[in-house]
Design an enzyme around this catalytic site. Structure first.
Site, mmCIF file in Angstrom:
data_model
loop_
_atom_site.group_PDB
_atom_site.id
_atom_site.type_symbol
_atom_site.label_atom_id
_atom_site.label_comp_id
_atom_site.label_asym_id
_atom_site.label_seq_id
_atom_site.Cartn_x
_atom_site.Cartn_y
_atom_site.Cartn_z
ATOM 1 N N ARG A 29 -3.715 -5.614 10.300
ATOM 2 C CA ARG A 29 -4.273 -6.059 9.016
ATOM 3 C C ARG A 29 -3.742 -5.173 7.897
ATOM 4 O O ARG A 29 -3.625 -3.953 8.069
ATOM 5 C CB ARG A 29 -5.808 -6.006 9.056
ATOM 6 C CG ARG A 29 -6.362 -7.004 10.048
ATOM 7 C CD ARG A 29 -7.747 -7.487 9.718
ATOM 8 N NE ARG A 29 -8.216 -8.292 10.830
ATOM 9 C CZ ARG A 29 -8.039 -9.605 10.962
ATOM 10 N NH1 ARG A 29 -7.416 -10.288 10.002
ATOM 11 N NH2 ARG A 29 -8.489 -10.251 12.021
ATOM 12 N N ILE A 31 -3.744 -2.907 4.766
ATOM 13 C CA ILE A 31 -4.738 -1.915 4.341
ATOM 14 C C ILE A 31 -5.374 -2.296 2.998
ATOM 15 O O ILE A 31 -6.482 -1.860 2.692
ATOM 16 C CB ILE A 31 -4.073 -0.511 4.307
ATOM 17 C CG1 ILE A 31 -5.091 0.587 4.483
ATOM 18 C CG2 ILE A 31 -3.241 -0.306 3.068
ATOM 19 C CD1 ILE A 31 -4.463 1.964 4.767
ATOM 20 N N ASN A 84 8.700 -9.756 1.027
ATOM 21 C CA ASN A 84 9.281 -9.113 -0.151
ATOM 22 C C ASN A 84 10.544 -8.387 0.291
ATOM 23 O O ASN A 84 10.524 -7.619 1.258
ATOM 24 C CB ASN A 84 8.282 -8.131 -0.760
ATOM 25 C CG ASN A 84 7.102 -8.851 -1.369
ATOM 26 O OD1 ASN A 84 7.257 -9.881 -2.010
ATOM 27 N ND2 ASN A 84 5.904 -8.330 -1.153
ATOM 28 N N GLU A 92 7.507 -2.527 -1.182
ATOM 29 C CA GLU A 92 7.018 -1.141 -1.268
ATOM 30 C C GLU A 92 7.387 -0.336 -0.030
ATOM 31 O O GLU A 92 7.680 0.853 -0.139
ATOM 32 C CB GLU A 92 5.481 -1.126 -1.375
ATOM 33 C CG GLU A 92 4.943 -1.500 -2.732
ATOM 34 C CD GLU A 92 3.432 -1.648 -2.713
ATOM 35 O OE1 GLU A 92 2.795 -1.150 -1.765
ATOM 36 O OE2 GLU A 92 2.902 -2.278 -3.638
ATOM 37 N N VAL A 93 7.298 -0.980 1.121
ATOM 38 C CA VAL A 93 7.583 -0.261 2.375
ATOM 39 C C VAL A 93 8.954 -0.723 2.889
ATOM 40 O O VAL A 93 9.125 -1.905 3.212
ATOM 41 C CB VAL A 93 6.493 -0.541 3.435
ATOM 42 C CG1 VAL A 93 6.832 0.162 4.747
ATOM 43 C CG2 VAL A 93 5.121 -0.114 2.925
ATOM 44 N N HIS A 97 8.630 -6.522 7.012
ATOM 45 C CA HIS A 97 7.309 -7.017 7.425
ATOM 46 C C HIS A 97 7.089 -8.373 6.788
ATOM 47 O O HIS A 97 7.515 -8.624 5.659
ATOM 48 C CB HIS A 97 6.197 -6.039 7.030
ATOM 49 C CG HIS A 97 6.270 -5.596 5.601
ATOM 50 N ND1 HIS A 97 7.186 -4.652 5.159
ATOM 51 C CD2 HIS A 97 5.576 -5.979 4.512
ATOM 52 C CE1 HIS A 97 7.033 -4.481 3.869
ATOM 53 N NE2 HIS A 97 6.069 -5.273 3.434
ATOM 54 N N HIS A 99 4.193 -10.937 5.516
ATOM 55 C CA HIS A 99 2.773 -11.054 5.151
ATOM 56 C C HIS A 99 2.281 -12.448 5.556
ATOM 57 O O HIS A 99 2.903 -13.458 5.175
ATOM 58 C CB HIS A 99 2.583 -10.934 3.637
ATOM 59 C CG HIS A 99 2.945 -9.613 3.036
ATOM 60 N ND1 HIS A 99 1.996 -8.701 2.618
ATOM 61 C CD2 HIS A 99 4.142 -9.051 2.755
ATOM 62 C CE1 HIS A 99 2.597 -7.638 2.097
ATOM 63 N NE2 HIS A 99 3.904 -7.832 2.160
HETATM 64 P P1 AMP Z 1 5.455 -4.864 0.415
HETATM 65 O O1 AMP Z 1 5.195 -4.785 -1.040
HETATM 66 O O2 AMP Z 1 5.861 -6.228 0.867
HETATM 67 O O3 AMP Z 1 6.399 -3.765 0.895
HETATM 68 O O4 AMP Z 1 4.044 -4.610 1.112
HETATM 69 C C1 AMP Z 1 3.695 -3.461 1.819
HETATM 70 C C2 AMP Z 1 2.296 -3.703 2.308
HETATM 71 O O5 AMP Z 1 1.988 -2.729 3.265
HETATM 72 C C3 AMP Z 1 1.240 -3.609 1.196
HETATM 73 O O6 AMP Z 1 0.519 -4.847 1.132
HETATM 74 C C4 AMP Z 1 0.363 -2.443 1.661
HETATM 75 O O7 AMP Z 1 -1.008 -2.635 1.357
HETATM 76 C C5 AMP Z 1 0.627 -2.424 3.147
HETATM 77 N N1 AMP Z 1 0.412 -1.138 3.802
HETATM 78 C C6 AMP Z 1 0.911 0.071 3.423
HETATM 79 N N2 AMP Z 1 0.499 1.032 4.270
HETATM 80 C C7 AMP Z 1 -0.254 0.415 5.212
HETATM 81 C C8 AMP Z 1 -0.960 0.868 6.368
HETATM 82 N N3 AMP Z 1 -0.988 2.156 6.719
HETATM 83 N N4 AMP Z 1 -1.649 -0.042 7.102
HETATM 84 C C9 AMP Z 1 -1.642 -1.359 6.745
HETATM 85 N N5 AMP Z 1 -0.990 -1.830 5.673
HETATM 86 C C10 AMP Z 1 -0.306 -0.971 4.906
#
Ligand code: AMP
Length: 110
Positions: A29, A31, A84, A92-93, A97, A99
């Site tokens: 899920r 965060i 993304n 961001e990460v 991944h 969503h």
């Molecule tokens: P993006 O902008 O597509 O890179 O989304 C990164 C997503 O990772 C965001 O929706 C964050 O809330 C989620 N996220 C970051 N760290 C964690 C974590 N430790 N556990 C679950 N989700 C995370």
């Protein structure tokens, strides 16, 4: 990748219950959920963006998302899949991944 948050979750260094797991993928899920269902489908290997994912991995991620949508009870109502990719998309990460978002009406693409 030593410090990558999703690699650390994959290795079990950051506790996060897996909703799904196989040899290639896991799902957790988000965060900071933006909807009642907000799940991330993530490859265990450090694939930085969609640009580095082969077709088989892309397909498996979507297949797992479809199964999780059924499990969450949102398959019939509808849901959104988002990847993304890169800076201007707001990734961001830097670990690929997918969503899976649903459980409320979703408007526009923002
Ligand atoms: P993006 O902008 O597509 O890179 O989304 C990164 C997503 O990772 C965001 O929706 C964050 O809330 C989620 N996220 C970051 N760290 C964690 C974590 N430790 N556990 C679950 N989700 C995370």
């Amino acid at each position: 990748m030593e410090s990558c948050v999703f690699c650390r979750i994959a290795r079990g260094e950051i506790p996060s219950p897996f909703l799904y797991e196989d040899s290639e993928l896991f799902a957790i899920r988000d965060i900071k959920p933006i909807a009642p269902t907000h799940i991330l489908i993530i490859p265990k290997a450090h694939v930085p963006t969609l640009g580095e994912a082969d077709v088989s991995l892309q397909g498996r991620m979507i297949e797992v998302a479809r199964e999780l949508a059924k499990k969450e009870g949102i398959a019939e109502r509808g849901y959104r899949l988002v990847v993304n990719t890169g800076r201007e998309a707001g990734q961001e990460v830097p670990h690929l991944h997918l969503h899976l978002i649903g459980g409320r009406p979703l408007r526009g693409l923002g």
